[in-house]
Write a protein that holds these residues in place. Sequence first.
Motif, PDB file in Angstrom:
ATOM      1  N   TRP A  68       7.251   6.149 -23.009  1.00  0.00           N
ATOM      2  CA  TRP A  68       8.321   5.655 -23.875  1.00  0.00           C
ATOM      3  C   TRP A  68       8.984   6.829 -24.590  1.00  0.00           C
ATOM      4  O   TRP A  68       8.315   7.799 -24.974  1.00  0.00           O
ATOM      5  N   TYR A  69      10.289   6.709 -24.803  1.00  0.00           N
ATOM      6  CA  TYR A  69      11.015   7.761 -25.512  1.00  0.00           C
ATOM      7  C   TYR A  69      12.263   7.163 -26.160  1.00  0.00           C
ATOM      8  O   TYR A  69      12.694   6.051 -25.829  1.00  0.00           O
ATOM      9  N   SER A  70      12.831   7.919 -27.084  1.00  0.00           N
ATOM     10  CA  SER A  70      14.068   7.521 -27.744  1.00  0.00           C
ATOM     11  C   SER A  70      15.244   8.242 -27.085  1.00  0.00           C
ATOM     12  O   SER A  70      15.333   9.473 -27.149  1.00  0.00           O
ATOM     13  N   PRO A  71      16.142   7.505 -26.427  1.00  0.00           N
ATOM     14  CA  PRO A  71      17.308   8.164 -25.810  1.00  0.00           C
ATOM     15  C   PRO A  71      18.132   8.958 -26.813  1.00  0.00           C
ATOM     16  O   PRO A  71      18.641  10.043 -26.494  1.00  0.00           O
ATOM     17  N   PHE A  83       6.342  -2.166 -32.033  1.00  0.00           N
ATOM     18  CA  PHE A  83       7.426  -1.343 -32.564  1.00  0.00           C
ATOM     19  C   PHE A  83       7.923  -1.918 -33.893  1.00  0.00           C
ATOM     20  O   PHE A  83       7.801  -3.123 -34.137  1.00  0.00           O
ATOM     21  N   PRO A  84       8.501  -1.082 -34.752  1.00  0.00           N
ATOM     22  CA  PRO A  84       9.100  -1.595 -35.993  1.00  0.00           C
ATOM     23  C   PRO A  84      10.132  -2.674 -35.701  1.00  0.00           C
ATOM     24  O   PRO A  84      10.811  -2.634 -34.667  1.00  0.00           O
ATOM     25  N   GLU A  85      10.244  -3.642 -36.595  1.00  0.00           N
ATOM     26  CA  GLU A  85      11.137  -4.773 -36.385  1.00  0.00           C
ATOM     27  C   GLU A  85      12.580  -4.352 -36.169  1.00  0.00           C
ATOM     28  O   GLU A  85      13.326  -5.012 -35.436  1.00  0.00           O
ATOM     29  N   GLU A  86      12.977  -3.266 -36.784  1.00  0.00           N
ATOM     30  CA  GLU A  86      14.383  -2.853 -36.688  1.00  0.00           C
ATOM     31  C   GLU A  86      14.718  -2.170 -35.357  1.00  0.00           C
ATOM     32  O   GLU A  86      15.882  -1.892 -35.072  1.00  0.00           O
ATOM     33  N   VAL A  87      13.716  -1.901 -34.524  1.00  0.00           N
ATOM     34  CA  VAL A  87      13.972  -1.237 -33.245  1.00  0.00           C
ATOM     35  C   VAL A  87      14.661  -2.201 -32.289  1.00  0.00           C
ATOM     36  O   VAL A  87      14.190  -3.312 -32.044  1.00  0.00           O
ATOM     37  N   ASN A  88      15.802  -1.777 -31.761  1.00  0.00           N
ATOM     38  CA  ASN A  88      16.557  -2.549 -30.786  1.00  0.00           C
ATOM     39  C   ASN A  88      16.117  -2.111 -29.392  1.00  0.00           C
ATOM     40  O   ASN A  88      16.371  -0.973 -28.984  1.00  0.00           O
ATOM     41  N   LEU A  89      15.453  -3.011 -28.652  1.00  0.00           N
ATOM     42  CA  LEU A  89      14.919  -2.664 -27.337  1.00  0.00           C
ATOM     43  C   LEU A  89      16.016  -2.351 -26.324  1.00  0.00           C
ATOM     44  O   LEU A  89      15.747  -1.729 -25.292  1.00  0.00           O
ATOM     45  N   GLU A  90      17.238  -2.768 -26.610  1.00  0.00           N
ATOM     46  CA  GLU A  90      18.346  -2.494 -25.699  1.00  0.00           C
ATOM     47  C   GLU A  90      18.934  -1.108 -25.927  1.00  0.00           C
ATOM     48  O   GLU A  90      19.598  -0.555 -25.037  1.00  0.00           O
ATOM     49  N   GLU A  91      18.711  -0.517 -27.118  1.00  0.00           N
ATOM     50  CA  GLU A  91      19.405   0.722 -27.453  1.00  0.00           C
ATOM     51  C   GLU A  91      18.489   1.851 -27.927  1.00  0.00           C
ATOM     52  O   GLU A  91      18.759   3.019 -27.650  1.00  0.00           O
ATOM     53  N   ASP A  92      17.435   1.504 -28.653  1.00  0.00           N
ATOM     54  CA  ASP A  92      16.673   2.518 -29.377  1.00  0.00           C
ATOM     55  C   ASP A  92      15.515   3.115 -28.590  1.00  0.00           C
ATOM     56  O   ASP A  92      14.907   4.103 -29.042  1.00  0.00           O
ATOM     57  N   VAL A  93      15.177   2.541 -27.450  1.00  0.00           N
ATOM     58  CA  VAL A  93      14.005   3.022 -26.719  1.00  0.00           C
ATOM     59  C   VAL A  93      14.219   2.808 -25.227  1.00  0.00           C
ATOM     60  O   VAL A  93      14.956   1.909 -24.808  1.00  0.00           O
ATOM     61  N   ALA A 122      15.556 -13.465 -14.460  1.00  0.00           N
ATOM     62  CA  ALA A 122      14.728 -14.261 -15.369  1.00  0.00           C
ATOM     63  C   ALA A 122      14.386 -13.486 -16.637  1.00  0.00           C
ATOM     64  O   ALA A 122      14.069 -14.088 -17.670  1.00  0.00           O
ATOM     65  N   TYR A 123      14.461 -12.162 -16.565  1.00  0.00           N
ATOM     66  CA  TYR A 123      14.081 -11.332 -17.716  1.00  0.00           C
ATOM     67  C   TYR A 123      15.260 -11.179 -18.676  1.00  0.00           C
ATOM     68  O   TYR A 123      16.400 -10.985 -18.245  1.00  0.00           O
ATOM     69  N   PRO A 124      14.995 -11.247 -19.970  1.00  0.00           N
ATOM     70  CA  PRO A 124      16.083 -11.346 -20.952  1.00  0.00           C
ATOM     71  C   PRO A 124      16.754 -10.035 -21.331  1.00  0.00           C
ATOM     72  O   PRO A 124      17.763 -10.045 -22.018  1.00  0.00           O
ATOM     73  N   ASP A 125      16.207  -8.889 -20.923  1.00  0.00           N
ATOM     74  CA  ASP A 125      16.785  -7.615 -21.339  1.00  0.00           C
ATOM     75  C   ASP A 125      16.585  -6.585 -20.238  1.00  0.00           C
ATOM     76  O   ASP A 125      15.760  -6.744 -19.333  1.00  0.00           O
TER      77      ASP A 125
END
Length: 422
Positions: A148-151, A285-295, A360-363
């Motif tokens: 895992w990494y932060s783009p 992950f912290p609640e504020e992490v956006n799985l579409e953008e932050d990781v 079927a996967y949401p993201d």
Amino acid sequence: MTHLKTGLWLSALLVLSACGGGDGASESAEQTVTVLGVIVGEQQEKLEAALEPFEAETGIDVIYEGTDSFATLLPVRVESGDAPDIAMFPQPGLMTSFAEAGQLVPVTEFMEEATLAEAYPDTWLSLATVDDSLYGIWYRASIKSLVWYSPAAFEARGLSLPTTWDEMESLSDEIVAMGETPWCVGLESGDATGWPGTDWVEDIMLRTAGPEVYDQWITHEIPFNDGAVQTAFEQFGDIVLNEDYVVGGSIGAISTPFGDAPQGLFGEQPTCYLHRQANFIASFFPEEVNLEEDVDIFLLPGIDPEYGTPVLVAGDMFGMFNNTPEAQALMAYLATPTPHEIWAGLGGFLSPHQQVSLEAYPDELSKKQAEFLGNAETIRFDGSDMMPGAVGTGTFWSGVVDYVAGEPVEEVLDTIEASWPE
């Protein structure tokens, strides 16, 4: 629900009808299937949502019991004559022991092998096979070989993703040269402390010794103190024992809870840039992490080109103790894409079922994980889950901690080897 009435599903309903239970919910009100599993809390709610179409279609009541003491409770229940109709096993090892004892019903007694072959890859079918008989229906999968990494952090520092192990080590050195720490590692997990390190060793074994030697290792055809195992430990040590590579050094790795470890990836000033862990770590992950953008993720790179980029997995499968029409019908339903796609749509789920659509996967992150799983040329199940409990969930876990704490690798491996049951 386009997949609900496959030939397999209709066959199960016909079996149920022949036994007097297929004439609607009113006549089936007393029909039940009991299921024991490890899933609890929010995950249990998602599982129950995936079972709702089955209950609505048949009138059968699925009574699910979740427990965090599954491995100790199930044998007691079985020995006392109170086995659940179906159990949801979190690894093949325990299921195998019940199958070898003749306590489970082979799936192929009521399902066609060809239908199952269309639903699951050969690798997954073989993991549920004991003495040439198939006993399990796979449901949930975990893919463990993820980094895992932060783009945003990579872009800010001008870092590039590695495609080989050597490139990953060079990337780590580049981050150190910037005055930063490349890896966040957390081995602490209460009574299970050490298990994240065993995943590292297993991934490296697949990449340095190959799948055949890996299979020999987990079945004790080669000893635990074999040179191939030592090589894997030492390659893990190249990262975890390098005080410049890991947040808090080796002491930090041992003392950091595994769920807290990836926190350092996020924020304006990240404390680390890379974290190797399974797909389920996203729930920490912290609640504020956006799985579409932050990781984002990439597969842990290969080491020996001969073995490519293997994928280490874990998962849950259903096995049947009581051969009733209702239990047969539920097992047949679980082998269709429908319950897999329902939970996939709810998030936090990955399926080994090859008929489950990526849509079927949401993201995008979940879709990428599903693609990694579906495209993998080599898949192997978590080794510690396949070994005897005294080793896999005992000395292997504690041995990793001892190694990271500074004990010589030869002594660690000798101790683990001596603990293998005769």
